[in-house]
Design a protein around this motif. Structure first.
Motif, mmCIF file in Angstrom:
data_model
loop_
_atom_site.group_PDB
_atom_site.id
_atom_site.type_symbol
_atom_site.label_atom_id
_atom_site.label_comp_id
_atom_site.label_asym_id
_atom_site.label_seq_id
_atom_site.Cartn_x
_atom_site.Cartn_y
_atom_site.Cartn_z
ATOM 1 N N LEU A 117 -12.402 -3.841 -1.106
ATOM 2 C CA LEU A 117 -11.719 -3.831 0.182
ATOM 3 C C LEU A 117 -10.513 -3.081 0.335
ATOM 4 C CD1 LEU A 117 -11.948 -7.816 0.999
ATOM 5 C CD2 LEU A 117 -12.661 -5.857 2.410
ATOM 6 N N LEU A 118 -9.530 -3.165 -0.780
ATOM 7 C CA LEU A 118 -8.335 -2.011 -0.818
ATOM 8 C C LEU A 118 -8.666 -1.048 -0.753
ATOM 9 C CD1 LEU A 118 -6.133 -4.135 -3.512
ATOM 10 C CD2 LEU A 118 -5.836 -4.056 -1.121
ATOM 11 N N LYS A 119 -10.019 -0.431 -1.182
ATOM 12 C CA LYS A 119 -10.324 0.917 -1.186
ATOM 13 C C LYS A 119 -10.769 1.141 0.348
ATOM 14 C CE LYS A 119 -13.393 1.262 -4.477
ATOM 15 N NZ LYS A 119 -14.431 1.717 -5.403
ATOM 16 N N ARG A 120 -11.368 0.165 1.058
ATOM 17 C CA ARG A 120 -11.758 0.470 2.555
ATOM 18 C C ARG A 120 -10.465 0.530 3.183
ATOM 19 N NH1 ARG A 120 -15.145 -4.160 4.258
ATOM 20 N NH2 ARG A 120 -14.511 -3.156 6.288
ATOM 21 N N GLU A 121 -9.503 -0.447 2.594
ATOM 22 C CA GLU A 121 -8.338 -0.534 3.560
ATOM 23 C C GLU A 121 -7.584 0.961 3.654
ATOM 24 O OE1 GLU A 121 -4.864 -3.340 4.062
ATOM 25 O OE2 GLU A 121 -4.780 -2.535 1.954
ATOM 26 N N GLY A 163 -7.564 7.087 7.938
ATOM 27 C CA GLY A 163 -8.127 7.487 9.309
ATOM 28 C C GLY A 163 -7.711 6.881 10.378
ATOM 29 N N PHE A 164 -6.549 6.178 10.357
ATOM 30 C CA PHE A 164 -5.972 5.423 11.599
ATOM 31 C C PHE A 164 -6.841 4.920 12.532
ATOM 32 C CE2 PHE A 164 -3.315 4.853 15.311
ATOM 33 C CZ PHE A 164 -2.222 4.269 14.671
ATOM 34 N N ARG A 165 -7.582 3.837 11.675
ATOM 35 C CA ARG A 165 -8.758 2.984 12.372
ATOM 36 C C ARG A 165 -7.989 1.496 12.388
ATOM 37 N NH1 ARG A 165 -11.916 6.139 8.926
ATOM 38 N NH2 ARG A 165 -12.091 4.398 7.440
ATOM 39 N N PRO A 166 -7.108 1.124 13.525
ATOM 40 C CA PRO A 166 -6.493 -0.327 13.434
ATOM 41 C C PRO A 166 -7.456 -1.312 13.429
ATOM 42 C CG PRO A 166 -5.889 0.792 15.382
ATOM 43 C CD PRO A 166 -6.770 1.824 14.460
ATOM 44 N N ASP A 167 -8.719 -1.277 14.267
ATOM 45 C CA ASP A 167 -9.529 -2.297 14.366
ATOM 46 C C ASP A 167 -9.984 -2.924 13.046
ATOM 47 O OD1 ASP A 167 -9.277 -2.718 16.928
ATOM 48 O OD2 ASP A 167 -10.943 -1.371 17.652
ATOM 49 N N GLU A 168 -10.380 -1.847 12.237
ATOM 50 C CA GLU A 168 -10.881 -1.929 10.807
ATOM 51 C C GLU A 168 -10.193 -2.561 9.848
ATOM 52 O OE1 GLU A 168 -13.317 0.817 7.412
ATOM 53 O OE2 GLU A 168 -13.084 1.543 9.518
ATOM 54 N N ILE A 169 -8.733 -1.742 9.986
ATOM 55 C CA ILE A 169 -7.464 -2.420 9.073
ATOM 56 C C ILE A 169 -7.477 -4.127 9.332
ATOM 57 C CG2 ILE A 169 -5.160 -2.351 8.880
ATOM 58 C CD1 ILE A 169 -5.789 0.483 9.606
ATOM 59 N N ASN A 184 -2.835 -1.392 -3.892
ATOM 60 C CA ASN A 184 -2.060 -2.128 -3.038
ATOM 61 C C ASN A 184 -0.678 -1.310 -2.760
ATOM 62 O OD1 ASN A 184 -1.907 -4.282 -1.468
ATOM 63 N ND2 ASN A 184 -0.470 -5.530 -2.865
ATOM 64 N N GLU A 185 -0.178 -0.756 -3.887
ATOM 65 C CA GLU A 185 0.984 0.393 -3.860
ATOM 66 C C GLU A 185 0.875 1.519 -2.942
ATOM 67 O OE1 GLU A 185 4.276 -0.331 -4.367
ATOM 68 O OE2 GLU A 185 3.644 -2.417 -4.784
ATOM 69 N N ILE A 186 -0.217 2.128 -3.149
ATOM 70 C CA ILE A 186 -0.589 3.191 -2.348
ATOM 71 C C ILE A 186 -0.519 2.691 -0.735
ATOM 72 C CG2 ILE A 186 -2.465 4.826 -1.678
ATOM 73 C CD1 ILE A 186 -3.006 4.691 -5.148
ATOM 74 N N ASN A 187 -1.437 1.633 -0.670
ATOM 75 C CA ASN A 187 -1.536 1.239 0.799
ATOM 76 C C ASN A 187 -0.203 0.980 1.482
ATOM 77 O OD1 ASN A 187 -4.387 1.720 0.381
ATOM 78 N ND2 ASN A 187 -4.993 -0.401 0.395
ATOM 79 N N ARG A 188 0.409 0.345 0.578
ATOM 80 C CA ARG A 188 1.911 -0.364 1.254
ATOM 81 C C ARG A 188 2.704 1.115 1.668
ATOM 82 N NH1 ARG A 188 3.516 -3.252 -2.666
ATOM 83 N NH2 ARG A 188 2.927 -4.954 -1.413
ATOM 84 N N SER A 189 2.488 2.218 0.617
ATOM 85 C CA SER A 189 3.127 3.549 1.029
ATOM 86 C C SER A 189 2.565 4.070 2.394
ATOM 87 C CB SER A 189 3.049 4.418 -0.003
ATOM 88 O OG SER A 189 3.396 5.692 0.060
ATOM 89 N N PHE A 190 1.351 4.049 2.423
ATOM 90 C CA PHE A 190 0.874 4.607 3.614
ATOM 91 C C PHE A 190 1.128 3.865 4.889
ATOM 92 C CE2 PHE A 190 -3.421 6.506 1.157
ATOM 93 C CZ PHE A 190 -2.583 7.540 0.723
ATOM 94 N N ILE A 191 1.108 2.697 5.037
ATOM 95 C CA ILE A 191 1.690 2.073 5.928
ATOM 96 C C ILE A 191 2.873 1.929 6.328
ATOM 97 C CG2 ILE A 191 1.919 -0.658 6.651
ATOM 98 C CD1 ILE A 191 -0.748 -1.443 5.309
ATOM 99 N N ASP A 192 3.894 2.205 5.168
ATOM 100 C CA ASP A 192 5.367 2.543 5.542
ATOM 101 C C ASP A 192 5.285 3.847 6.318
ATOM 102 O OD1 ASP A 192 6.013 0.010 4.389
ATOM 103 O OD2 ASP A 192 6.520 1.063 2.643
ATOM 104 N N ARG A 193 4.675 4.800 5.726
ATOM 105 C CA ARG A 193 4.689 5.965 6.396
ATOM 106 C C ARG A 193 4.392 6.177 7.664
ATOM 107 N NH1 ARG A 193 2.394 9.890 1.485
ATOM 108 N NH2 ARG A 193 3.889 9.396 -0.101
#
Length: 147
Positions: free
Chosen positions: A24-28, A34-40, A108-117
């Motif tokens: 799931l985290l890889k998909r996230e 890809g900036f797909r908010p519905d999928e997120i 999770n840290e990578i995703n958090r970083s992407f979301i912060d950016r």
């Protein structure tokens, strides 16, 4: 089924749950890139449900461990259980769980970083647009579609 077999079964279920969380985290990550908010949002709901299941499994694991006479009511780790029981299934499970948990933490840290950016970018864009809107409205009293 004895307590040790029940515990090993719970550990396998946890391993499967953590593997699903890792996927799931890889998909996230891909959805964030890809900036797909519905999928997120869908992934977030699925993660919440999976995390609840994992918490219940963890509570059951702790209950089973505390039921061993040598635990003296303490929550022992898998390595400690191996030292007391000598069950050869435990070291491999421990190794897989540790590796998977480390991968989950990193993703999770990578995703958090992407979301912060992305959040910073959206704030900057919003600020820019609000300044532009305010300047346009001040000078003409209205906002044109061309602006």
């Amino acid at each position: 089924m004895n307590t040790l077999d029940g515990l090993v079964k719970i550990l396998h279920e946890q391993l499967n749950g953590y593997e699903r969380l890792f996927d799931l985290l890889k998909r996230e990550k891909e959805a964030i890139i890809g900036f797909r908010p519905d999928e997120i949002e869908e992934i977030s709901r699925t993660k919440d449900s999976l995390i609840l299941q994992l918490k219940l499994l963890e509570e059951e694991r702790q209950r089973l461990i505390k039921s061993f006479p040598f635990s003296e009511g303490r929550n022992l780790g898998i390595h400690d259980l191996y030292l007391h029981t000598g069950d050869e299934r435990l070291p491999a499970l421990r190794s897989k769980l540790l590796s998977l948990l480390q991968g989950i933490e990193e993703l999770n840290e990578i995703n958090r970083s992407f979301i912060d950016r992305a959040s910073g970018f959206l704030k900057a864009s919003s600020s820019f647009l609000s300044v532009f809107y305010t300047e346009s409205a001040k000078s003409t009293g209205t906002v044109s579609r061309e602006a």
